[in-house]
Design an enzyme around this catalytic site. Structure first.
Site, PDB file in Angstrom:
ATOM      1  N   CYS A   1       0.838  -1.195   0.000  1.00 47.15           N
ATOM      2  CA  CYS A   1       0.000   0.000   0.000  1.00 47.15           C
ATOM      3  C   CYS A   1       0.873   1.246   0.000  1.00 47.15           C
ATOM      4  CB  CYS A   1      -0.907  -0.005   1.227  1.00 47.15           C
ATOM      5  SG  CYS A   1      -1.968  -1.450   1.299  1.00 47.15           S
TER       6      CYS A   1
ATOM      7  N   LEU B   1     -31.570 -31.022  24.603  1.00 45.20           N
ATOM      8  CA  LEU B   1     -32.379 -30.971  25.820  1.00 45.20           C
ATOM      9  C   LEU B   1     -33.545 -31.944  25.682  1.00 45.20           C
ATOM     10  CD1 LEU B   1     -32.506 -27.080  26.257  1.00 45.20           C
ATOM     11  CD2 LEU B   1     -30.853 -28.688  27.229  1.00 45.20           C
TER      12      LEU B   1
ATOM     13  N   LYS C   1     -42.024 -37.543  22.926  1.00 46.53           N
ATOM     14  CA  LYS C   1     -41.871 -37.207  21.506  1.00 46.53           C
ATOM     15  C   LYS C   1     -40.450 -37.446  21.010  1.00 46.53           C
ATOM     16  CE  LYS C   1     -41.743 -32.328  22.904  1.00 46.53           C
ATOM     17  NZ  LYS C   1     -42.460 -31.034  22.781  1.00 46.53           N
TER      18      LYS C   1
END
EC number: 2.7.7.77
Length: 467
Positions: free
Chosen positions: A97, A263, A275
């Site tokens: 640069c 969890l 479930k």
């Protein structure tokens, strides 16, 4: 440096206070001889000087320095080194640069390839950490940054010149006795031949940039045995040389330093049965969640107070430390028992996990205590990342009978993932949906059947779990 700045926006000119990048000329005198004037940022100049001299070949070890003094007020560096400088020095203008200068164009060390194999996850992690540490750029822009490490950054630098950032790393490593052999170099700037040559002298294995390499840099990296990576983004990059330096085997791109936590403590009262054990994707519901997290994280933990129901899962099972305190207690248990400094938590009934969104959330883990995504409905704390810095706040809430996860928010550093940010990965916000009722489960099963009929396949659960 504060400066008066005028902002023109939508036809309005307004004055504002803001910082601008500082440009600092440093006259370098070596063994009484004026060698060069380095144009740089004004901080940590001893690292810049040491690295510049190291990569020019004038010094190779700390003992080569007999004196190194920086006078910030007068912009001068006086250095005494062992031996003498060459009588004639031929400066070479580089592509740095503002046009850099080199007296001895560094020549790469030829080797067949990288000394070790690195993972894509390491590249993503280091680049993300570099962005987080770029304080100067975030404050006022106009600065380049670079860093080195394996799975975590060990050194980083900022400067107005991209080549200066490499010199700074080289100097700091030299003065602190840190070896950079086999490390990954990440940089915000373009990769040129000078940068590759300097990296080679430092023993770097991989150069990864946010932008592109030049054609000559690619040829030099091939010769130097360096894996050259460009255009690094959240989950992608381009490879230009030595592809064998990156291990793309299944599972290798896992997010390091994070444990996946499932969890499984809910009562499933609306479903009428557990479930987590319902059939889904060729196995049980929780098996599907487990398989997906195993593809992302090196460790997966199941939080449950009934471990006997989940003996088929080959992972650690930990109980709540505060029984009867809901999901907050489950997250606390997983975080407490994790072998990693952070956990990503999900409920056992979330069928639409999005790996790219999860990885994006995990990429922010170094900047805060809690990475919390949001949907149009608000916070989604059961699909979030928690660092161990959250533990004191969690324990305080639990001891005081506070069950809600959001009760910890005022006491931790939160990085919110906005709905628009989430939508970039999951436009429908399906990641946050869960299955609570028989009707929701039947709808999911029907969708699965339609996918299978359309040619989609679900992996064999037993085979995946035994792998």
């Amino acid at each position: 440096m504060a400066s008066k700045i005028y902002s023109f926006n939508k036809g309005m000119l307004e004055q504002e206070e803001g910082g601008v990048v500082e440009e600092y000329p440093l006259q370098l005198v070596v063994n009484g001889r004026e060698l060069a004037t380095l144009i740089a940022s004004p901080h940590d100049l001893r690292f810049l000087v040491a690295g510049f001299l190291r990569l020019q070949g004038f010094v190779s070890k700390v003992e080569d320095f007999q004196a190194l003094a920086i006078c910030q007020d007068f912009g001068a560096a006086s250095v005494t080194i062992k031996g003498e400088l060459p009588e004639r020095l031929k400066p070479v203008l580089t592509s740095g640069c503002g046009t850099g200068i080199s007296f001895n164009m560094p020549k790469p060390v030829e080797k067949k390839g990288p000394s070790r194999v690195h993972s894509p996850a390491s590249i993503f992690t280091l680049m993300n950490q570099l962005a987080q540490k770029a304080e100067g750029y975030k404050s006022h822009g106009g600065m380049h940054s670079a860093g080195v490490g394996d799975t975590e950054l060990i050194l980083h630098s900022e400067d107005i010149g991209r080549h200066n950032t490499i010199d700074r790393l080289a100097g700091e490593a030299l003065l602190k006795g840190i070896s950079l052999e086999g490390k990954i170099l990440v940089t915000s700037g373009r990769v040129s031949t000078e940068l590759v040559a300097k990296a080679s002298l430092l023993g770097i294995d991989v150069i990864a940039s946010r932008t592109s390499p030049t054609d000559m840099a690619i040829r030099m990296a091939e010769q130097a045995g360096i894996t050259l990576v460009g255009y690094v983004r959240a989950m992608s990059f381009k490879l230009y040389t030595h592809v064998d330096g990156i291990d793309f085997r299944a599972g290798d791109g896992k997010v390091q330093g994070v444990t996946g936590v499932i969890l499984a403590g809910g009562a499933s009262s609306r479903m009428g049965s557990n479930k987590a054990l319902l059939p889904h994707k060729g196995g049980r519901f929780i098996e599907s969640i487990y398989r997906e997290l195993c593809e992302i994280f090196p460790e997966v933990i199941l939080v449950t107070n009934t471990p006997e129901q989940y003996q088929f899962l080959p992972c650690r099972k930990v109980p709540d430390l505060y029984e009867g305190m809901g999901a907050l207690a489950g997250i606390h248990a997983g975080l407490s028992q994790s072998s990693n400094p952070a956990v990503f938590t999900v409920a056992c009934d979330m069928p639409h996990l999005n790996p790219e969104l999860i990885r994006h959330i995990a990429s922010h883990r170094h900047s805060c205590d809690l990475v919390l995504p949001m949907s149009p409905h608000g916070y989604e704390p059961l699909h979030a990342l928690y660092n161990k810095g959250c533990l004191p706040a969690m324990e305080s809430s639990l001891k005081n009978g506070k069950r809600r996860i959001v009760s910890i928010l005022p006491r931790v550093n939160v990085r919110e993932i906005s709905p628009s940010e989430v939508a970039g990965f999951d436009p429908g916000f399906d990641s946050f949906s869960n299955i609570n009722t028989p009707q929701e489960y039947y709808d999911l099963r029907n969708a699965d059947k339609e996918k299978t009929a359309a040619g989609g396949q679900f992996p064999d659960a037993a085979a995946k779990l035994q792998a």
